[in-house]
Design a protein around this motif. Structure first.
Motif, PDB file in Angstrom:
ATOM      1  N   LEU A 127      44.296 -79.461  68.992  1.00 22.80           N
ATOM      2  CA  LEU A 127      44.558 -79.046  70.375  1.00 22.80           C
ATOM      3  C   LEU A 127      45.956 -78.436  70.412  1.00 22.80           C
ATOM      4  CD1 LEU A 127      44.310 -78.869  73.435  1.00 22.80           C
ATOM      5  CD2 LEU A 127      44.805 -81.329  73.553  1.00 22.80           C
ATOM      6  N   VAL A 128      46.010 -77.131  70.672  1.00 21.12           N
ATOM      7  CA  VAL A 128      47.289 -76.429  70.721  1.00 21.12           C
ATOM      8  C   VAL A 128      47.415 -75.675  72.039  1.00 21.12           C
ATOM      9  CG1 VAL A 128      47.574 -76.171  68.232  1.00 21.12           C
ATOM     10  CG2 VAL A 128      46.268 -74.460  69.496  1.00 21.12           C
ATOM     11  N   VAL A 129      48.652 -75.462  72.450  1.00 20.95           N
ATOM     12  CA  VAL A 129      48.930 -74.711  73.682  1.00 20.95           C
ATOM     13  C   VAL A 129      50.011 -73.692  73.401  1.00 20.95           C
ATOM     14  CG1 VAL A 129      48.282 -76.643  75.162  1.00 20.95           C
ATOM     15  CG2 VAL A 129      50.683 -76.350  74.492  1.00 20.95           C
ATOM     16  N   HIS A 130      50.135 -72.722  74.294  1.00 17.75           N
ATOM     17  CA  HIS A 130      51.237 -71.768  74.201  1.00 17.75           C
ATOM     18  C   HIS A 130      52.541 -72.511  74.470  1.00 17.75           C
ATOM     19  CE1 HIS A 130      53.871 -68.382  75.367  1.00 17.75           C
ATOM     20  NE2 HIS A 130      53.139 -67.726  74.475  1.00 17.75           N
ATOM     21  N   PRO A 131      53.611 -72.214  73.729  1.00 11.84           N
ATOM     22  CA  PRO A 131      54.864 -72.961  73.887  1.00 11.84           C
ATOM     23  C   PRO A 131      55.447 -72.942  75.305  1.00 11.84           C
ATOM     24  CG  PRO A 131      54.908 -71.670  71.876  1.00 11.84           C
ATOM     25  CD  PRO A 131      53.677 -71.254  72.617  1.00 11.84           C
ATOM     26  N   SER A 132      55.049 -71.968  76.093  1.00 12.40           N
ATOM     27  CA  SER A 132      55.582 -71.893  77.461  1.00 12.40           C
ATOM     28  C   SER A 132      54.991 -72.949  78.382  1.00 12.40           C
ATOM     29  CB  SER A 132      55.312 -70.511  78.058  1.00 12.40           C
ATOM     30  OG  SER A 132      53.910 -70.312  78.241  1.00 12.40           O
ATOM     31  N   LEU A 133      53.884 -73.557  77.964  1.00 12.64           N
ATOM     32  CA  LEU A 133      53.238 -74.546  78.820  1.00 12.64           C
ATOM     33  C   LEU A 133      54.071 -75.838  78.802  1.00 12.64           C
ATOM     34  CD1 LEU A 133      50.600 -74.102  80.401  1.00 12.64           C
ATOM     35  CD2 LEU A 133      49.443 -75.497  78.687  1.00 12.64           C
TER      36      LEU A 133
END
Length: 322
Positions: A127-133
């Motif tokens: 599970l990965v997200v964009h660093p801005s989140l």
């Protein structure tokens, strides 16, 4: 999951009680066709070639790899289901085998025409997200999604793929209601995730880890029940407030259903030897995979459990393929 150390005694007892009838000792009598129902270069192809090489060395016959991609692996799997049940045609399947039973209106074969010889390996998604989140855990992601309904989207490699259904399982267990954005393949999806066009994804761990290591993606959790050596320090989603969450891409060796018990048992024994070998375990680890082993019965029960689990997720997602 059935890991090597955990099943040593079970396998030994299984062999004592089943044994090998004499006619199995002449197997294989000629080269064995080993079907990989996906294109060359992917995870199934790599695992199939590794297993085929090692089985050939152990049994003294060539295992010929036959890549038969199409219909989400149904084409190649169906060829194995229709083959003569003499052990000379086998197929390596992935979690797609369990998913497709509910995803496709017609598989082109009956799963009852196949029997599971054994499990080979499993590899988690990440599970990965964009660093801005502004989130640093699965729970924080769920909280953000609930505070801003409909605002968080996730990318997948396409409707019905493991990257899609892992996210839908997360939605169903967490109530996050992340919005699905399907792509034509995992590569384009990851590109848009890195650029910020989408915010969340559940890619395979090997596809994601390089981008995690260089800071382009932020990891929140692995989808296996145990932490991954490929992503040290990243907790499991199950241990992050969602007990029981598991979405792994596993690999298994199958044969036509009427293949003799003796041949199935023999292949199971050799498969367990292969996945227990340090060299093989190291090669699997480089691909983010953990070796599995166990008896044919244990493997069949695991696959049936996966079919039931993913049937619920497919139904909840509304995904279908004609």
């Amino acid at each position: 999951m059935l890991h090597s150390k955990a099943v040593t005694i079970a396998v030994a007892l299984y062999l004592i009680t089943t044994g090998f009838p004499a006619h199995s000792q002449s197997y294989p009598a000629r080269p064995v066709r080993l079907i990989a129902p996906f294109a060359p270069g992917g995870g199934v192809d790599i695992v199939t070639r590794l297993v085929g090489q090692k089985l050939g060395e152990a049994l003294g016959q060539q295992f010929v790899i036959d890549n038969r991609p199409g219909a989400g692996s149904n084409l190649g799997t169906g060829l194995a289901a229709a083959a003569q049940p003499d052990g000379h045609t086998l197929v390596v399947v992935s979690v797609a085998y369990a998913i497709n039973r509910s995803l496709y209106k017609s598989l082109g074969y009956d799963p009852k025409d196949l029997t599971v010889i054994g499990l080979i390996a499993s590899a988690p998604n990440l599970l990965v997200v964009h660093p801005s989140l502004p989130v640093s855990s699965p729970g924080a992601l769920v909280d953000l999604a609930k505070r801003t309904p409909g605002s968080l989207n996730y990318a997948s490699a396409g409707a019905g793929t493991p990257t899609h259904l892992a996210a839908e399982l997360f939605n169903s267990m967490s109530g996050a209601a992340l919005v699905h954005i399907p792509y034509r393949g995992g590569g384009p999806a990851i590109i848009d995730l890195i650029s910020g066009q989408v915010k969340v994804m559940f890619p395979g761990i090997i596809a994601a880890i390089a981008h995690v290591n260089n800071g382009r993606l932020k990891p929140l959790g692995v989808t296996s029940l145990k932490p991954s050596r490929v992503a040290p320090g990243v907790p499991t989603i199950a241990a992050s407030g969602f007990p029981g969450f598991e979405a792994e891409n596993w690999y298994a060796l199958l044969a036509p259903a009427k293949t003799s018990r003796a041949i199935v048992n023999m292949l199971n024994v050799e498969l367990n030897k292969i996945t227990s070998a340090p060299e093989v375990q190291e090669r699997l680890a480089r691909g983010g995979a953990e070796p599995l082993s166990g008896t044919p019965t244990e493997a069949r029960m695991y696959v049936l459990h996966e079919m039931k689990k993913w049937a619920k997720v497919v139904a909840a997602s509304g995904a279908t393929v004609k």
